[in-house]
Scaffold this active site. Sequence first.
Site, mmCIF file in Angstrom:
data_model
loop_
_atom_site.group_PDB
_atom_site.id
_atom_site.type_symbol
_atom_site.label_atom_id
_atom_site.label_comp_id
_atom_site.label_asym_id
_atom_site.label_seq_id
_atom_site.Cartn_x
_atom_site.Cartn_y
_atom_site.Cartn_z
ATOM 1 N N GLU A 148 -17.801 -35.603 12.355
ATOM 2 C CA GLU A 148 -16.801 -36.516 11.804
ATOM 3 C C GLU A 148 -15.913 -35.763 10.817
ATOM 4 O OE1 GLU A 148 -17.061 -41.081 10.242
ATOM 5 O OE2 GLU A 148 -18.545 -39.696 9.439
ATOM 6 N N GLU A 182 -21.413 -46.857 4.730
ATOM 7 C CA GLU A 182 -20.198 -46.260 5.298
ATOM 8 C C GLU A 182 -19.159 -45.937 4.218
ATOM 9 O OE1 GLU A 182 -19.515 -45.067 8.219
ATOM 10 O OE2 GLU A 182 -21.309 -45.756 9.264
ATOM 11 N N GLU A 221 -18.175 -42.050 3.820
ATOM 12 C CA GLU A 221 -16.836 -41.659 4.239
ATOM 13 C C GLU A 221 -15.880 -41.390 3.088
ATOM 14 O OE1 GLU A 221 -15.391 -44.446 7.157
ATOM 15 O OE2 GLU A 221 -16.842 -43.739 8.646
ATOM 16 N N ARG A 245 -8.656 -39.665 16.720
ATOM 17 C CA ARG A 245 -9.398 -40.468 17.681
ATOM 18 C C ARG A 245 -9.160 -39.900 19.082
ATOM 19 N NH1 ARG A 245 -13.446 -43.206 15.311
ATOM 20 N NH2 ARG A 245 -12.715 -44.472 13.562
ATOM 21 N N ALA A 285 -14.703 -47.657 7.893
ATOM 22 C CA ALA A 285 -15.444 -48.490 8.843
ATOM 23 C C ALA A 285 -16.575 -47.674 9.448
ATOM 24 C CB ALA A 285 -14.505 -48.987 9.939
#
Length: 193
Positions: free
Chosen positions: A151, A102, A106, A74, A86
């Site tokens: 990501e 999601e 993910e 992050r 999330a």
Amino acid sequence: MRAFLFPETEMTHLHEERLASEQVFKGVLLDVRKDRVRLPNGGESVREYVVHPGAVVIIAVLDDGSLLFENQYRYPLQRDFLELPAGKIDPGEAIETTARRELLEETGYEAAQWRHLGVMHPCIGYSDERIEIFLASGLQKVAAPSLDHNEFLDVLTFTLDQAVDAVRDGRITDAKTITALFWADRILAGHWK
């Protein structure tokens, strides 16, 4: 001291009335506003806040009882974090659709059972963000994760006890994950219906 207030109780005497609103910044994700408001005592003040599209967090329970987690860097805090899966709600998207999307994107998992547990507001002092909490079970690995182009994350599993220990010792500090684990602890132990 006030008695406990139920959600349907409205505290109108504390209401702040918007007099003017200015958009300070509009980005890909965030919309920063600066409003002039009338206070309950008749005075005026300024409120700065972030408008956010909302998000979901998923407590994904595998057949052995362990939970799916992600380790993700992050940027604002310049470190990686252990989090439950999330993601952001897209415009016009139903919250369960977001949760299903999601989880699949993910982690590569789909869930047979979905349950909406509640909502949390992680930043009430400076954002209107809400995070919808879901419990997903009957998991089946159907694909490799299909992450956004920017990501990067690792998928991990922890037992609920390991996750709670990680909160206690500071390895998990993400607010949405801590809140969802509180729900998971109560639900999976049979204390909440």
